[in-house]
Design a protein around this motif. Structure first.
Motif, mmCIF file in Angstrom:
data_model
loop_
_atom_site.group_PDB
_atom_site.id
_atom_site.type_symbol
_atom_site.label_atom_id
_atom_site.label_comp_id
_atom_site.label_asym_id
_atom_site.label_seq_id
_atom_site.Cartn_x
_atom_site.Cartn_y
_atom_site.Cartn_z
ATOM 1 N N PHE A 103 -8.286 -4.774 -0.083
ATOM 2 C CA PHE A 103 -9.713 -5.055 0.025
ATOM 3 C C PHE A 103 -10.329 -4.898 -1.363
ATOM 4 C CE2 PHE A 103 -8.288 -3.583 4.106
ATOM 5 C CZ PHE A 103 -8.917 -4.427 4.996
ATOM 6 N N GLY A 105 -12.245 -3.222 -4.140
ATOM 7 C CA GLY A 105 -12.563 -1.809 -4.313
ATOM 8 C C GLY A 105 -11.454 -0.879 -3.839
ATOM 9 N N LEU A 106 -10.287 -1.447 -3.502
ATOM 10 C CA LEU A 106 -9.133 -0.628 -3.119
ATOM 11 C C LEU A 106 -8.036 -0.878 -4.148
ATOM 12 C CD1 LEU A 106 -7.584 1.163 -1.036
ATOM 13 C CD2 LEU A 106 -6.919 -0.945 0.118
ATOM 14 N N GLU A 107 -7.466 0.190 -4.711
ATOM 15 C CA GLU A 107 -6.422 0.007 -5.709
ATOM 16 C C GLU A 107 -5.074 -0.217 -5.034
ATOM 17 O OE1 GLU A 107 -6.415 2.996 -8.742
ATOM 18 O OE2 GLU A 107 -8.172 2.036 -9.645
ATOM 19 N N VAL B 52 -12.802 -0.984 3.641
ATOM 20 C CA VAL B 52 -12.225 -0.728 2.320
ATOM 21 C C VAL B 52 -10.729 -0.387 2.382
ATOM 22 C CG1 VAL B 52 -14.398 -0.014 1.242
ATOM 23 C CG2 VAL B 52 -12.974 1.700 2.401
ATOM 24 N N ASN B 70 -6.634 5.066 -3.263
ATOM 25 C CA ASN B 70 -7.638 5.178 -4.319
ATOM 26 C C ASN B 70 -8.664 4.067 -4.183
ATOM 27 O OD1 ASN B 70 -6.463 7.376 -6.180
ATOM 28 N ND2 ASN B 70 -4.726 6.013 -5.799
ATOM 29 N N LEU B 71 -9.938 4.458 -4.148
ATOM 30 C CA LEU B 71 -11.017 3.480 -4.073
ATOM 31 C C LEU B 71 -11.723 3.417 -5.426
ATOM 32 C CD1 LEU B 71 -12.624 4.456 -0.632
ATOM 33 C CD2 LEU B 71 -10.943 2.659 -1.072
ATOM 34 N N THR B 72 -12.176 2.225 -5.789
ATOM 35 C CA THR B 72 -12.955 2.074 -7.021
ATOM 36 C C THR B 72 -14.382 1.689 -6.649
ATOM 37 O OG1 THR B 72 -12.250 -0.213 -7.186
ATOM 38 C CG2 THR B 72 -10.989 1.390 -8.439
#
Lengths: 148, 98
Positions: A103, A105-107, B52, B70-72
């Motif tokens: 998605f 914003g997900l690394e 997300v 990990n979220l950005t």
């Protein structure tokens, strides 16, 4: 069979829908892939046949796992346009273990702990830009984690 | 579910531990009876209406599944709502605030 304009349009729409499905991001547990009893069957079920090795995938797993019940695995990738990252334990009864959807914003960097019944390859499959890529790592298991 | 989140700049490192037996349907109990399959299948996370994260897992994931992601582009105060659903339809939701 006559090729009318309407008929052609219908076929084009139907055709593109078929192409879209394997790479679409929908919230669904892929039963056919998770219940497949071999790595190749699972790969086919998730539409990732012919996945090619890539050095843009990093798969970190221990060389030796004393306890197959809890084997830490980290997978990350620097490929562009990643759609999903999946993990397989080749010799488990059902090799497909986990699938992470991407998605904004997900690394593309995940950790998970997996069960291993015996010494086996752990394989990561990354779907990106409409293609499939793999990386693998062999883990030696001294005590299996799939029995009672 | 136990969730730990660390926010560094706009990047959030999140560790999720789900209390679940992850029964594969292959194990036998002490009396020799097969323990029916019951395992977490899907774990999702949303911030507000926006999804997300989504992981689909099988019984090949260890008992008491642990995930790290990990979220950005996140900010302090963001509420991330995690939810799991298992193969019998049981579900649990928990929110972590960054």
């Amino acid at each position: 069979m006559s090729l009318t304009r309407r008929g052609m349009l219908k076929r084009i729409i139907a055709g593109s829908a078929v192409v879209m499905v394997p790479f679409g991001a929908f919230a669904e547990w892929m039963e056919s892939a998770f219940k497949a009893d071999s790595y190749s069957a699972a790969l086919a079920a998730m539409g990732a046949e012919g996945a090619v090795p890539s050095d843009k995938i990093s798969l970190v797993a221990p060389e030796i796992a004393e306890n197959g019940a809890v084997v830490p695995v980290q997978v990350s990738s620097t490929l562009d346009d990643i759609e999903s990252i999946s993990l397989f334990v080749e010799k488990n009864p059902n090799p497909m273990t986990a699938e992470f959807k991407m998605f904004p914003g997900l690394e593309p960097d995940f950790k998970v702990r997996v069960r291993m019944g015996e010494t086996s390859k752990v394989i990561a499959v990354v779907k990106a830009g409409g293609k499939a890529y793999t990386a693998e790592s062999e883990v030696k298991v001294t005590i299996g984690g799939c029995g009672g | 579910m136990r969730i730990k989140a660390k926010l560094k700049g706009d990047k959030a490192n999140i560790k999720v531990l789900i209390k679940h037996d992850m029964e594969s349907g292959r194990r036998k109990d002490e009396a020799g009876n097969v323990v029916p399959a019951k395992f977490v299948q899907t774990i999702t996370a949303h911030v507000g209406e926006t999804q997300v994260f989504e992981a689909n897992i099988g019984p090949g994931v260890s008992k008491n599944p642990f995930l790290e992601l990990n979220l950005t582009s996140r900010a302090a105060g963001d509420a991330v709502v995690f939810k799991w659903v298992d193969s019998t339809g049981d579900t649990l939701e928990e929110t972590v605030t960054l």
